[in-house]
Design an enzyme around this catalytic site. Structure first.
Site, short mmCIF file in Angstrom:
data_model
loop_
_atom_site.label_atom_id
_atom_site.label_comp_id
_atom_site.label_asym_id
_atom_site.label_seq_id
_atom_site.Cartn_x
_atom_site.Cartn_y
_atom_site.Cartn_z
N ASP A 129 -21.08 5.78 -25.28
CA ASP A 129 -22.24 4.90 -25.30
C ASP A 129 -22.20 4.02 -24.05
O ASP A 129 -21.40 3.10 -23.95
CB ASP A 129 -22.20 4.03 -26.56
CG ASP A 129 -23.47 3.21 -26.75
OD1 ASP A 129 -24.27 3.10 -25.81
OD2 ASP A 129 -23.65 2.67 -27.86
N HIS A 138 -24.62 6.68 -28.13
CA HIS A 138 -25.24 5.61 -28.92
C HIS A 138 -25.56 6.09 -30.33
O HIS A 138 -25.72 5.29 -31.25
CB HIS A 138 -26.51 5.13 -28.21
CG HIS A 138 -26.99 3.77 -28.62
ND1 HIS A 138 -26.24 2.63 -28.50
CD2 HIS A 138 -28.17 3.36 -29.17
CE1 HIS A 138 -26.91 1.59 -28.93
NE2 HIS A 138 -28.09 2.00 -29.35
N SER A 168 -27.24 -0.76 -33.10
CA SER A 168 -27.80 -1.23 -31.84
C SER A 168 -28.21 -2.70 -31.99
O SER A 168 -27.38 -3.54 -32.30
CB SER A 168 -28.96 -0.33 -31.42
OG SER A 168 -29.30 -0.54 -30.07
#
Length: 701
Positions: free
Chosen positions: A645, A677, A560
């Site tokens: 995602d 994600h 991320s």
């Protein structure tokens, strides 16, 4: 669904005991043809953790103390790599950890156990009939009865204190589909979009969670009412909010619920949620936090019903604002910030029985501890200490019952003495595995940053560490960006797993990480590619200077925002690193601004849209986009991403991989078409770990 619920008790490590005269063989014959997914018993000969061992741990989840404080219900999730699925089961034990018994033995995942009928019954969620419904059973696992039969899945529930009603969460349709508009196109799959927030994290927004209340009539639910009937709003907040965002008043006359009563672009640009009261006698709905502009969530009434507590952020649009602990006098409406003199978050909390004390968990200086808060004086006192994280807490007979984890131990349930802070592991779900493993030392090291501040950096050493040897090292870049880098246990970014593969792990609490005060936390917003990147360099340079670290075998990894960090480092590391691995990272900030869904995050942290040339903060952010430094890439890089995602689209990873390929940089990509994600499926988790270490071993060993 295949399979039936068994009503039996199991003494962990002992034999099956049949209930109601049903033999064990007959009960097992009713089960799914697949082997029941239960506790794994791996044999670990060398004491080293592998991906397979990591997925053998039982994952201790939610728990609840009985009304008389003598017993404990809890949930454990087990994983089967061959079946590529997980299974949650329910357990009961005495509050001191004795007399453990397994209540369910199925492959259909029972969850969310609660005591009802003054502790004489247990309610839980089960999906034996194909959808998630509320069931009840006796504390010995027998006498199972289905209580609810509603369309769709029940996602969480709470019985009213007088147990005449039950509050539950269920999703309701919020948008029309193409087939709704055109009766002759029933097989059309296209989505017609007119506003923002059409997707969220990993799903298309076509429904929203609503709170429902029903009367409990014998073993059935009647008079079911949607408290937000006809409203297109969420309550609780999707996708992470659950039953903790709803609460009953002690007299069972009021439900407090959390909702952000906005849709579309207004929803996408705001974090302004509120606490609402629904009064059953009058039917009145009242906004109790009107004028408070940030997130207001997780209401809880005091035991005597005179006060309400909740968590509150001050500023609209800032999702990582300080999470304050507020209380309201319900007679006067006076609101008080109990943490105004405490410069860290309230992560979770519970009321004390005296109505004048609240116990909360807060991440401070790289660990999460339990604190007491005195309402009259606002005095906040740390009750525990140590190299671990407390997660959820509940009142026990002689103190606190709490779940706890660390970088060296998955979640277990502990009994905590509030006078001494001493704790006792009462579940020991994974002792048989942990006893076979050699864990590496986790060192707390304070490193000076380029601007003269002290930064806590976790350094994790390989098992059987030999200071006379030279080891490769991995810089771990935390995501969020404002996520705690404390003593967390992860089934993907597992520090002990990295160390077990022969790497020294360097995990700095760089700028933007909570637990070190508001100034440290907030510095990162609008400064992507700035001071926090210098913090990374300070950490890896300090550890790489040690004689036992090979400075020519350094890698960097993260997910991320941590994945963004890896991409940025790839173009700015001045030859420090020899390999990179980025998962779900942001590669092109301009594209990210228009691809993501929660615009409040992009507007706050990036500073605003890239086309606003008069916005100096935004222009600084986009000038630091990793894709602008690709011409300086010179180091092997691996990229992984999930195609589900919707927060950071897989196209970000594909762009980075294509750029590396076009520049003849040794590169590899791992794409998961069925992951979001995160990486949730067991075999995908194993694949991730194997490829992760295959990549770093290739370039650093």
């Amino acid at each position: 669904m295949k399979g039936k619920l068994l009503f039996m008790s199991i003494i962990i490590g002992g034999s099956l005991l049949s209930c109601n005269g049903t033999p064990e063989e007959s009960n097992r014959a009713r089960m799914d043809k697949n082997e029941i997914i239960g506790q794994a018993n791996p044999v670990i000969e060398n004491g080293i953790m592998t991906p397979e061992v990591l997925h053998s741990f039982g994952r201790v989840g939610s728990f609840e103390v009985s009304p008389d404080k003598t017993s404990l219900l809890y949930q454990v999730t087990y994983v089967s790599i061959p079946q590529n699925k997980s299974n949650s089961e329910l357990f009961i034990m005495k509050s001191d950890g004795s007399e453990k018994r397994r209540l369910t033995v199925t492959n259909i995942s029972e969850s969310n156990p609660h005591w009802i009928n003054k502790g004489k019954k247990i309610a839980f969620l089960g999906s034996e009939t194909g959808s998630s419904q509320i069931w009840s059973m006796n504390p010995d696992g027998g006498g199972m009865t289905k209580l609810s039969d509603v369309d769709g899945d029940i996602e969480g529930f709470k019985f009213s204190p007088d147990e005449t009603k039950v509050l539950f969460i269920k999703s309701v349709k919020s948008v029309d589909t193409a087939s709704d508009r055109y009766s002759d196109l029933q097989k059309a799959s296209g989505r017609v979009v007119d506003d923002l927030m059409y997707k969220h994290w990993d799903h298309w927004v076509e429904s929203v969670p609503h709170p429902f209340v029903a009367d409990v009539s014998g073993n059935k639910l009647t008079n079911i009412k949607d408290l937000l009937e006809g409203e297109p709003y969420e309550a609780p907040l999707a996708p992470f909010g659950g039953i903790e965002q709803l609460a009953w008043s002690p007299d069972s006359k009021i439900v407090a619920y959390t909702s952000k009563k906005k849709t579309g672009r207004e929803y996408a640009e705001s974090t302004n949620s509120d606490i609402y009261f629904y009064n059953f006698e009058s039917g009145e709905v009242k906004n109790m936090t009107e004028g408070m502009m940030g997130y207001d969530i997780n209401p809880t009434f005091s035991p005597d019903g005179t006060m309400l507590a909740w968590q509150s952020m001050e500023r609209d649009g800032y999702e990582a604002d300080k999470n304050r602990l507020f209380v309201m006098n319900l007679a006067t409406g006076e609101k008080t910030d109990l943490t105004e003199n405490f410069d860290n978050n309230c992560d979770t909390y519970i009321w004390g029985e005296d109505n004048s004390t609240i116990y909360m968990v807060s991440s401070v200086n790289g660990t999460s501890q339990i604190y007491s808060v005195t309402l009259a004086t606002k005095e906040i006192k740390a009750l525990t200490e140590g190299k671990h994280n407390y997660l959820s807490i509940a009142l026990g007979a002689d103190g606190i019952i709490a779940s706890r984890q660390s970088m060296s131990q998955p979640t277990e349930i502990y009994s905590v003495n509030l006078n001494t802070g001493e704790s006792t592991n009462i579940t020991e779900e994974n002792k048989h595995i942990l006893d076979q493993l050699q864990m590496g030392e986790v060192e707390e090291r304070w490193i000076e940053t380029t601007d003269g501040k002290q930064m806590l950096t976790w350094v994790v050493y390989p098992p059987n560490f030999d200071p006379a040897k030279k080891y490769p090292a991995l810089l771990y870049c935390q995501g969020g960006p404002q996520s705690s880098l404390d003593q967390f246990w992860s089934y993907r970014w597992n520090m002990q797993m990295m160390a077990a593969n022969g790497y020294i792990v360097v995990a700095p609490n760089r700028r933007g990480v909570p637990g070190f005060g508001s100034e440290w936390l907030e510095q990162i917003s609008g400064d992507y590619g700035g001071q926090n990147m210098k913090d990374y360099f300070s950490a890896i340079d300090a550890v790489a200077a040690e004689p036992f670290v090979d400075e020519n075998r350094l890698g960097a990894t993260g997910a991320s925002y941590g994945g963004f960090s890896v991409y940025w480092l790839a173009g700015n590391h001045d030859g420090r690193f020899k390999a990179f691995f980025s998962h779900a990272g942001i590669f092109n900030l301009e594209a990210q601004y228009l691809e993501t869904e929660e615009m409040f995050f992009a507007n706050w942290d990036m500073g605003g849209p890239y086309w606003d040339k008069s916005n100096a903060v935004a222009q600084k952010t986009y000038a630091n986009s990793p894709h602008l430094f690709v011409e300086k890439w010179d180091t092997p890089i691996m990229i992984s991403h999930g195609e589900l995602d919707y927060r950071i689209l897989a196209s970000q990873g594909m762009m980075a991989f294509n750029a590396a390929q076009m520049r003849d940089i040794p590169s590899r990509m791992l794409i998961f078409p069925d992951e979001n994600h995160w990486i949730a499926k067991p075999q995908n988790g194993i694949l991730f770990q194997r490829e992760f270490f295959r990549w770093f071993d290739q370039w650093l060993k």
